[in-house]
Motif scaffolding. Structure first.
Motif, PDB file in Angstrom:
ATOM      1  N   ALA C 123     -70.481  33.319  -0.125  1.00 48.15           N
ATOM      2  CA  ALA C 123     -71.923  33.550  -0.221  1.00 48.15           C
ATOM      3  C   ALA C 123     -72.632  33.090   0.918  1.00 48.15           C
ATOM      4  O   ALA C 123     -73.606  33.942   1.131  1.00 48.15           O
ATOM      5  CB  ALA C 123     -72.522  32.877  -1.448  1.00 48.15           C
ATOM      6  N   GLY C 124     -72.326  32.102   1.485  1.00 50.43           N
ATOM      7  CA  GLY C 124     -73.097  31.507   2.645  1.00 50.43           C
ATOM      8  C   GLY C 124     -72.908  32.634   3.956  1.00 50.43           C
ATOM      9  O   GLY C 124     -73.781  32.914   4.335  1.00 50.43           O
ATOM     10  N   LEU C 125     -71.863  32.935   4.083  1.00 49.92           N
ATOM     11  CA  LEU C 125     -71.534  33.831   5.168  1.00 49.92           C
ATOM     12  C   LEU C 125     -72.246  35.261   5.027  1.00 49.92           C
ATOM     13  O   LEU C 125     -72.992  35.758   5.884  1.00 49.92           O
ATOM     14  CB  LEU C 125     -70.286  34.020   5.369  1.00 49.92           C
ATOM     15  N   LEU C 126     -72.133  35.591   3.800  1.00 50.30           N
ATOM     16  CA  LEU C 126     -73.021  36.956   3.548  1.00 50.30           C
ATOM     17  C   LEU C 126     -74.297  36.656   3.819  1.00 50.30           C
ATOM     18  O   LEU C 126     -75.052  37.566   4.122  1.00 50.30           O
ATOM     19  CB  LEU C 126     -72.691  37.395   2.059  1.00 50.30           C
ATOM     20  N   GLY C 127     -74.694  35.757   3.341  1.00 47.91           N
ATOM     21  CA  GLY C 127     -76.373  35.254   3.553  1.00 47.91           C
ATOM     22  C   GLY C 127     -76.571  35.106   4.969  1.00 47.91           C
ATOM     23  O   GLY C 127     -77.824  35.605   5.082  1.00 47.91           O
ATOM     24  N   VAL C 128     -76.141  34.595   5.598  1.00 50.92           N
ATOM     25  CA  VAL C 128     -76.225  34.297   7.138  1.00 50.92           C
ATOM     26  C   VAL C 128     -76.463  35.730   7.607  1.00 50.92           C
ATOM     27  O   VAL C 128     -77.457  35.989   8.354  1.00 50.92           O
ATOM     28  CB  VAL C 128     -75.058  33.788   7.871  1.00 50.92           C
ATOM     29  N   THR C 129     -75.592  36.742   7.028  1.00 52.58           N
ATOM     30  CA  THR C 129     -75.534  37.944   7.832  1.00 52.58           C
ATOM     31  C   THR C 129     -76.813  38.624   7.232  1.00 52.58           C
ATOM     32  O   THR C 129     -77.456  39.741   8.015  1.00 52.58           O
ATOM     33  CB  THR C 129     -74.415  38.708   7.294  1.00 52.58           C
ATOM     34  N   VAL C 130     -77.057  38.754   6.057  1.00 50.73           N
ATOM     35  CA  VAL C 130     -78.195  39.504   5.531  1.00 50.73           C
ATOM     36  C   VAL C 130     -79.608  39.024   5.690  1.00 50.73           C
ATOM     37  O   VAL C 130     -80.503  39.846   5.602  1.00 50.73           O
ATOM     38  CB  VAL C 130     -77.835  39.827   3.751  1.00 50.73           C
ATOM     39  N   THR C 131     -79.742  38.009   5.871  1.00 52.43           N
ATOM     40  CA  THR C 131     -80.975  37.217   5.913  1.00 52.43           C
ATOM     41  C   THR C 131     -81.912  37.890   7.165  1.00 52.43           C
ATOM     42  O   THR C 131     -81.310  38.255   8.203  1.00 52.43           O
ATOM     43  CB  THR C 131     -81.384  35.695   5.842  1.00 52.43           C
ATOM     44  N   GLY C 132     -82.989  38.105   7.112  1.00 55.13           N
ATOM     45  CA  GLY C 132     -84.215  38.283   8.065  1.00 55.13           C
ATOM     46  C   GLY C 132     -85.108  37.040   8.509  1.00 55.13           C
ATOM     47  O   GLY C 132     -86.032  37.230   9.089  1.00 55.13           O
ATOM     48  N   ASP C 133     -84.651  36.020   7.875  1.00 54.48           N
ATOM     49  CA  ASP C 133     -85.506  34.737   8.267  1.00 54.48           C
ATOM     50  C   ASP C 133     -84.706  33.736   8.944  1.00 54.48           C
ATOM     51  O   ASP C 133     -83.537  33.211   8.408  1.00 54.48           O
ATOM     52  CB  ASP C 133     -86.015  34.432   6.868  1.00 54.48           C
ATOM     53  N   ALA C 134     -85.292  33.332  10.056  1.00 55.38           N
ATOM     54  CA  ALA C 134     -84.672  32.348  10.683  1.00 55.38           C
ATOM     55  C   ALA C 134     -84.324  30.896  10.092  1.00 55.38           C
ATOM     56  O   ALA C 134     -83.084  30.353  10.266  1.00 55.38           O
ATOM     57  CB  ALA C 134     -85.535  32.039  12.050  1.00 55.38           C
ATOM     58  N   PHE C 135     -85.427  30.522   9.014  1.00 56.65           N
ATOM     59  CA  PHE C 135     -84.873  29.163   8.657  1.00 56.65           C
ATOM     60  C   PHE C 135     -83.883  29.506   7.289  1.00 56.65           C
ATOM     61  O   PHE C 135     -83.090  28.596   7.228  1.00 56.65           O
ATOM     62  CB  PHE C 135     -86.040  28.507   8.032  1.00 56.65           C
ATOM     63  N   ASN C 136     -83.935  30.472   6.728  1.00 57.12           N
ATOM     64  CA  ASN C 136     -83.259  30.992   5.566  1.00 57.12           C
ATOM     65  C   ASN C 136     -81.649  30.981   5.972  1.00 57.12           C
ATOM     66  O   ASN C 136     -80.807  30.609   5.444  1.00 57.12           O
ATOM     67  CB  ASN C 136     -83.773  32.017   5.053  1.00 57.12           C
ATOM     68  N   LEU C 137     -81.633  31.500   7.237  1.00 58.61           N
ATOM     69  CA  LEU C 137     -80.444  31.663   8.072  1.00 58.61           C
ATOM     70  C   LEU C 137     -79.485  30.230   8.107  1.00 58.61           C
ATOM     71  O   LEU C 137     -78.482  30.042   7.713  1.00 58.61           O
ATOM     72  CB  LEU C 137     -80.659  32.031   9.340  1.00 58.61           C
ATOM     73  N   PHE C 138     -80.430  29.196   8.566  1.00 60.15           N
ATOM     74  CA  PHE C 138     -80.002  27.871   8.480  1.00 60.15           C
ATOM     75  C   PHE C 138     -79.357  27.407   7.130  1.00 60.15           C
ATOM     76  O   PHE C 138     -78.224  26.748   7.144  1.00 60.15           O
ATOM     77  CB  PHE C 138     -81.010  27.001   9.026  1.00 60.15           C
ATOM     78  N   VAL C 139     -80.065  27.758   6.273  1.00 61.13           N
ATOM     79  CA  VAL C 139     -79.721  27.384   4.812  1.00 61.13           C
ATOM     80  C   VAL C 139     -78.446  28.065   4.567  1.00 61.13           C
ATOM     81  O   VAL C 139     -77.360  27.252   3.981  1.00 61.13           O
ATOM     82  CB  VAL C 139     -80.900  27.484   3.809  1.00 61.13           C
TER      83      VAL C 139
END
Lengths: 117, 505, 495
Positions: C123-139
């Motif tokens: 889920a984390g890896l997919l989230g990193v890939t899909v997000t368009g928000d720099a901070f969300n990416l960190f999470v």
């Protein structure tokens, strides 16, 4: 005066460097985690300082208040703190397991415990 | 995905495209069936022979179709945009396919005799790899562009590696390491780079009569030094052509069983090498373009040097197979030098020499393997008087040796004749001198063997009772020796194809 | 059609929500089945998204209905749709493999925890890939990192614990560097949305804050993707982690970090700033070439094949970064393509090592003698994967090397082209070391007992899925090279 006025940024840099130094220089696994925590804490302070608006107050709408601090960095850092706590917890539990397996948490002593490949 | 995947004419029995596909599929399918039948050796060997026969008939059919309708390109699918797996029938490839597929039949018969006679291990793996090697040889022969050829070239290297290391002994592994190390590193390090540079410069890798580099040269995109560099990358990148100093893999691969040596030297591997060199010179650079590029002259001298140097080394080898290996190195450079003379007539000679050397050298290796199987002798100095016990073997050996030297009535004379003619026409007297000197050297290292075998008495301590080799071996080496002579009298088929190449180039 | 609108968020939520379900179910088989459902579901969604994006352009999704730039935007364009497909696909295939492998290496009693951590990591890896928000990416980065520390520490060898700890320290430093970089950018621009950031940085490139942010981001992400010389955590982590984890991580974790790097360089800062004002091209090129040679050379001298492959990964990351460093369409295409191809190849190879570990209990080279006879299918898979690493034609590795060399030649860097080809010859050395051992050495020590010890089908099938895919994409490159080209165009066009 201006340099002094930004004192919280100086603190950030001091914390960051000392935390980083501890992570690198210390051989004790627990102390490394402490250093890591200091390092992360400096970033928290950095974000909180960034959101502060001079003369502003907490962002709760109230009578007679015109300026508010920027709440977003504060919210962000709440998340980061949670992440930091999780990291520390996981790191410490790893240290516990390492201690169980090797009987030590000193890096130099760990190095000799496994046969070299 | 079928429809868009394959372009080109595929409909009807008359289609040359279909016939070319069969040439790839027959040996490939053969290898699968062999794997499946591994437990029943007789059945397995039958399949090998049937496959070999079917392939030869198919290649004949392709030649027939080609002479009737000419060649068409068949693109299976595109690997890169604008660059696909393309197969074309053209004279040089047809000649190569013809030589390889006809010799495969003979070699299979011989293999059966040899492998059984020596009780070798892992015979199924041997026949599988053999069939895959032939499939990739067909792939190389019919490749319509350099990328397709490169793929077949690499598959050929990899599929012959298990054959070279067949015995699994430490020296076989060492030999295999040299074999693979040199062939892979030259092909990836140099050939692939040359390929990519050509693609980057010319935007095409299709084999085109007249070459693909003429347009960029005219447009000023490249100059003479660049062509010289590209030629360097190709000629030394094609390690299988064994030009010095990238020849070391060939003697190293002598650890292989003799049928494999025959495959390497006559049927597939080295022939694929020189075939590729000729193909590159004729269809990528273009003979005229190279003739006008002074930076490309060095090839003639390198090839000439290899011819002489390898002959001198061969002279000093006592191990029979190693002597033959160095003779191969020398003979291969004949082909390269013939192409480097850059006259249409010498290109005909180059093509003819591929066929001539194939028949001659396979005979010599068959003879060497025959001696090993029956008498377990590997050194030249042990061969005194052996001709009396093995008249067929040594008779065939003599024919092969004569062809190497270029004495009529063997086919070796025909190709040397064309090469000399080309050299005279273009007044390249260095090449003429090389041919003359090397002919003398060839005689110097082959004739003593023949002399010793027939005219010296066998050594006194040799009490081993043995007669002629098993029948399959004798049949095989007699057939190839006959072929060497027949081709002298009836060179029409290969010469016809080679001539078309000369005109086309 | 409502579902398809929500695909970007479903992509993350599906594994995220099913992770605690695994814990609640407890039973190894049930937990595995749940995880399998989640990972294959995520893969299906990723494929659907890829087709959507290739057909109809970027998809944007506002989380919770809050529109960008205030809310968190999930944004899928050609670049990350491609990466999503790789990550989810590998995650799904490895999950089949995990059933037997985890049972053997971790044990059924703790298996549910493994599956839960695995889903969180996915889920984390997919989230990193899909997000368009720099901070969300960190999470999301931290979600995947924390769970991957756990996964690594589950390895049978006790050294796995220390490897996980080292990775935790370095990974956290990397993530924190990223956080600092994002903070500085927020200070300058007042936004966290990537597209918004890209616009607002324009015109402020000369500010020192932007420069410092750029430096922090680059170093932080380079740590996570194990760019030479920041790779020290990787060999141990890969060598001692459970087989399934190594296969999954090698094929996905570093790849996602590469994707983040691409986003930062090309989308946020833009190619003019990253490669024009900053000397990034030169730095990346030197480090990449150093990685290709140094790590490959070290790999040759490794005796544990898993470690060897790990060092090879560091070298292969060098190829990817080299392509990115060229900052041309062909270069980035080659980088993205190799990201995809290497994921398949290395995933397949590590799974093959997993098969060996299952049957023999070791991946040390001295124990691999006679494997060609004892485990013919596994050994063949290793050989085929090894061909891919070397870059033999008709394998995926050849295709990426082709584009990479072509990109170098297009730039006129012919000596880089030479170096690429020379370094791939080093791969011949380390692959062949193993091949010779497997096929020419008798089975270790005793030597007499040559009995078949082939891995069960549950392990072989996923291994061969990846290996066959790596060959398939070496023959038919329309999908992979085409998608990589679209991704490269998107990334460079956005700058």
């Amino acid at each position: 005066m201006e340099a002094f006025g930004l004192y919280n940024y100086w603190i950030v840099i001091f914390l960051m460097m000392s935390g980083f130094y501890v992570v690198i220089a210390r051989g004790n696994l627990v102390k490394k985690l402490v250093g890591l925590n200091i390092f992360q804490a400096s970033v928290f302070v950095f974000y909180i300082s960034m959101g502060k608006v001079a003369g502003g107050t907490a962002p709760i709408i109230a009578e007679g208040v015109e300026t508010y601090s920027n709440p977003l960095p504060h919210v962000l850092i709440l998340t980061a703190i949670v992440v930091g706590v999780a990291t520390t917890a996981l790191g410490l539990s790893l240290v516990v397991r390492i201690n169980e397996e090797y009987g030590t948490v000193e890096e130099e002593e760990l190095a000799g415990k496994d046969p070299a490949e | 995905m079928g429809g868009e995947f394959i372009t080109g004419e595929l409909i009807g029995v008359e289609s040359i495209g279909i016939a070319m596909l069969w040439a790839l599929l027959i040996p490939a399918a053969g290898s699968l069936v062999i794997a499946w039948l591994g437990r029943w050796p007789n059945l397995r060997e039958t399949v090998t022979l049937v496959t070999a026969g079917a392939l030869f008939i198919d290649v004949l059919w392709i030649v027939e179709l080609y002479s009737r309708n000419g060649g068409t390109a068949l693109t299976l699918w595109e690997i890169f945009p604008g660059l696909g797996l393309t197969f074309t029938a053209e004279p040089l490839g047809l000649l190569f396919a013809l030589v390889a597929s006809s010799l495969w039949i003979v070699n299979s018969i011989y293999s059966i005799g040899y492998m059984r006679g020596n009780g070798e291990q892992n015979q199924t793996r041997f026949y599988i790899c053999f069939a895959v090697a032939i499939a990739s040889t067909m792939w190389v022969a019919f490749a319509g562009n350099m990328l397709t050829l490169f793929i077949g070239y690499e598959v050929l290297t990899l599929s012959t590696y298990p054959l070279v290391t067949h015995s699994g002994k430490p020296e076989a592994i060492r030999g295999g390491r040299t074999y693979l190390g040199i062939l892979i590193s030259t092909s990836i390090g140099l050939l692939l780079l040359g390929l990519l540079m050509t693609w980057n410069i010319a935007g095409t890798l299709d084999f085109t009569p007249g070459g693909v580099l003429a347009a960029p040269l005219a447009a000023g995109a490249i100059g003479g030094p660049m062509i010289g560099l590209l030629l360097f990358l190709y000629v030394f990148g094609i390690g299988k052509a064994a030009l010095m100093p990238v020849h070391r893999w060939l003697p190293a691969a002598m650890v292989a069983p003799t049928p494999v040596s025959a495959l390497l030297h006559a049927v597939a591997v080295v022939k694929a090498g020189v075939f590729t060199v000729v193909k590159v010179i004729v269809y990528l650079f273009g003979v005229d373009l190279l003739a006008n590029t002074p930076e490309a002259n060095w090839l003639l001298y390198v090839a000439g040097f290899t011819i002489i140097a390898a002959s001198v080394i061969a002279l000093r080898q006592d191990n029979l197979k190693r002597r033959l290996a160095y003779s191969t190195v020398s003979q291969l450079s004949y082909v390269v030098m013939a192409a480097a003379i850059l006259a249409p007539i010498s290109v005909v000679g180059a093509a003819m020499h591929i066929a001539a050397h194939a028949f001659g050298k396979i005979t010599l290796f068959f003879a060497a393997g025959s001696i090993y199987t029956v008498a377990h002798k590997t050194e030249v100095s042990q061969l005194d008087g052996i001709g009396r016990r093995m008249p067929w073997t040594m008779g065939a050996f003599t024919v092969g040796a004569l062809s190497m030297i270029g004495v009529p009535p063997t086919v070796g004379f025909v190709s040397k004749w064309f090469i000399l003619q080309g050299a005279m026409q273009t007044e390249q007297f260095v090449a003429v001198a090389v041919v003359i000197v090397s002919t003398l050297l060839n005689a110097a290292y082959f004739l003593p063997i023949v002399h010793a075998a027939f005219f010296r008495p066998p050594p006194d301590d040799d009490h081993a009772e043995h007669g002629e080799a098993p029948l399959p071996i004798v049949i095989a080496l007699t057939v190839t020796a006959m072929g060497t002579i027949i081709l002298f009298f009836l060179p029409d088929l290969p010469l016809g194809l080679a001539r078309q190449l000369g005109i086309g180039g | 059609m409502i579902a398809s609108v929500h695909f970007p968020i479903l992509q993350i939520v599906l594994p995220l929500l099913l992770a605690p379900v695994c814990v609640l179910l407890r039973g190894a088989r049930l937990a595995w089945f749940t995880a399998l459902t989640a990972s294959w579901g995520a893969f299906g969604i990723a494929v659907a998204l890829l087709y959507d994006v290739l057909a109809g352009g970027p998809v944007s999704y506002a989380v919770g209905g809050w529109n960008a730039p205030w809310g968190i935007e999930l944004r899928v364009d050609a670049a990350n749709a491609f990466v999503l497909t790789i990550v989810a696909g590998i995650g799904a295939v490895v999950m089949i493999f995990a059933r037997k492998s985890v049972e053997h290496e971790i044990g059924d009693s703790r298996a549910y925890l493994f599956y839960s951590a695995y889903l969180l990591c996915l889920a984390g890896l997919l989230g990193v890939t899909v997000t368009g928000d720099a901070f969300n990416l960190f999470v999301f980065l931290e979600i995947s990192s924390l769970s991957s520390y756990v996964l690594i520490s589950l390895g049978k060898d006790r050294r796995a614990l220390y490897a996980a700890y080292q990775y935790l320290i370095l990974g956290t430093i990397g993530a924190t560097f990223y956080l600092i970089g994002v903070g500085l950018l927020y200070q300058v621009t007042g936004t966290l949305n990537m597209m918004d950031l890209a616009q607002r940085i324009g015109g402020q490139e000369d500010l020192r804050g932007v420069h410092v942010a750029f430096a922090f981001l680059t170093v932080g992400i380079s740590l996570k993707l194990a760019l030479f010389p920041l790779h020290f955590w990787l060999p141990n982590a890969y060598a001692y982690a459970p087989s399934a984890v190594t296969g999954f991580m090698a094929a996905t974790a570093t790849k996602v970090s590469v994707y983040v790097l691409l986003r930062v360089f090309f989308t946020i800062f833009g190619v003019d700033f990253s490669f024009g004002q900053m000397p990034l091209g030169e730095i990346l090129m030197i480090l990449a070439v150093a990685a290709m040679f140094a790590a490959s050379t070290v790999a040759i001298f490794q005796n544990d094949v898993k470690r060897m492959l790990a060092y090879s990964s560091v070298a292969q990351i060098g190829y990817i970064v080299l392509g990115i460093g060229m900052a041309s369409v062909t270069g980035v295409q080659a980088g993205v393509l190799h990201l995809f191809n290497h994921a398949l190849i290395k995933g397949g190879l590590f799974l093959a090592m997993g098969c060996i570990a299952y049957s023999i209990g070791s991946t040390h080279i001295r124990d691999l003698g006679g494997l060609g006879k004892r485990m013919p299918w596994t050994a063949a898979a290793f050989v085929a994967g090894g061909f891919g690493l070397i870059g033999i034609p008709m394998t995926a590795g050849f295709v990426s090397k082709w584009y990479l060399v072509l990109a170098a030649l297009e730039q006129g860097w012919w000596w880089i082209a030479v170096l690429i080809l020379l370094s791939s010859l080093l791969a011949v050395l380390y692959v062949w070391k193993v091949v010779e051992r497997m096929y020419f050495q008798p089975a270790g020590g005793t030597g007499e007992t040559v009995e078949r010890a082939e891995a069960p089908l549950g392990l072989l099938i996923p291994t061969w899925i990846l290996i066959v895919a790596s060959i398939w994409f070496g023959i038919d490159t329309r999908l992979s090279a085409g998608a990589a080209l679209e991704a490269a165009k998107t990334l460079l066009g956005a700058g």
